[in-house]
Design a protein around this motif. Structure first.
Motif: not given
Lengths: 208, 208
Positions: B179, B181-183
């Motif tokens: 999560g 990494v996504f942000m």
DNA sequence: GCAATTGTTGACCGCACGGTCCATCAAACG
DNA sequence: CGTTTGATGGACCGTGCGGTCAACAATTGC
């Protein structure tokens, strides 16, 4: 000039559209959702929309614009769902739990199969396409604000401790949710995913 | 037959390779990492590798095989880093914190810029490419097992309560990490990301 | 009904893609 | 040194891509 903006007020209309613009955008959106941007060809778009190439271009512009339009449709729609989900629940804490569990509870398991279009697009294009990056930031910020608002409400309702920052908590919840989306995409079975979602919700949202 | 397997034992070698195979694979891996699979052309691969098309095909097979090779190189390398990170720390709990913070602490901020190649590939290809999906599952399972092992060690060391399931905790930690990494890919600034990472680590890894 | 205007369609275009092939070259071996 | 073998690299190929366009259809105003 801009044929993409088709409304009834600019000049006179000689011939009305023979298709439902929103319906086409939704079909296109689903195609991009399933295959991604680069892997979707114009032929695919023609097929799923039922329109000819010329009509597609006349109405929406090129592939990139069409994609942005589909992406915006997606963020608007899911943003609406989110807002409704967060505000309709009697207790904000329940809504926040539902938010984290959303990737699992998705009707039809759509999220587990093809994930979140915005996330997919971010991973595929954010580094190379400024428009997509901007849309990603916009969506992310709006979501964070919305969730933070519910965190504040949960605090008001006495379901969450007062000493945590709503925005910070919202970001953590968003990260957890997106992490679950990722794990769904690795093919993790739904039961295990559900258990992990519950674990995350329990740890990030202690009941008072 | 299979020229992709270039070793010194099969038959006699008339002329040795004029390039370092690992070096080429790393260059190719970086290209895929930066641009993704579909957006990387053979011309790109020729450019970054310094080889001709023929050599590339003779040595590694087609684009798809080359990609899988680069992906495997990535998972092997980062798997090695992970194993080292988890086992080298004196206390397992610190290693687990470092695991969650990894997307933020990445040297040079590579993870924040281009994310994790395995995650990128999963998002782009997992639904359409069985090989990539298999690699994703393999990596995910290996990572979960590795992290779970450290969770168990942290329990033995008295830093984590005994009543939590190591594997379940490992999955939650992995989700949190991904999560983040996504942000990072949404362009969230590093300070905010760091704060969120700390929040997640604190909630998911309460100190005893 | 006719002209004007706009939507619709599919044939068409140039291009860049992934992939192949072969003339050439360099190392290994007798 | 000559032969053999595999590496090399760029010319080349067919295909499918994104995008264009001209002919036609449908609607409106007069």
């Amino acid at each position: 000039m801009d044929r993409a903006v088709n409304n009834c007020y600019a000049g006179q209309m000689a011939r009305p559209r023979q298709f439902d613009e929103e319906q086409v955008i939704r079909a296109v959106r689903d195609q991009f959702w399933d295959a991604g941007y680069a892997a979707t060809s114009l032929e695919d778009l023609v097929r799923v929309s039922g329109l000819g190439k010329g009509s597609l271009y006349g109405a929406f512009g090129d592939k990139h614009r069409l994609f942005l339009k589909a992406l915006r449709e997606y963020t608007d729609t899911s943003g609406g769902y989110l807002r409704e989900m967060l505000t309709s629940a009697p207790r904000a804490l329940d809504a926040l739990r539902a938010f984290v569990m959303a990737p699992v509870n998705d009707p039809g398991g759509a999220a587990a199969r093809r994930g979140c279009l915005m996330a997919n697009s971010t991973y595929e294009l954010a580094t190379s396409d400024p428009d997509v990056l901007a849309e990603a930031r916009r969506t992310y910020e709006a979501t964070t604000a919305l969730v933070a608002q519910s965190v504040g409400r949960a605090q008001d309702e006495g379901d969450l401790p007062r000493d945590v920052d709503p925005v910070e908590t919202a970001r953590a919840l968003l990260a957890a949710q997106q992490g679950l989306v990722f794990m769904g995409r690795t093919g993790l079975d739904i039961d295990t995913l559900t258990a992990t979602a519950r674990t995350l919700a329990a740890k990030l949202l202690p009941d008072a």
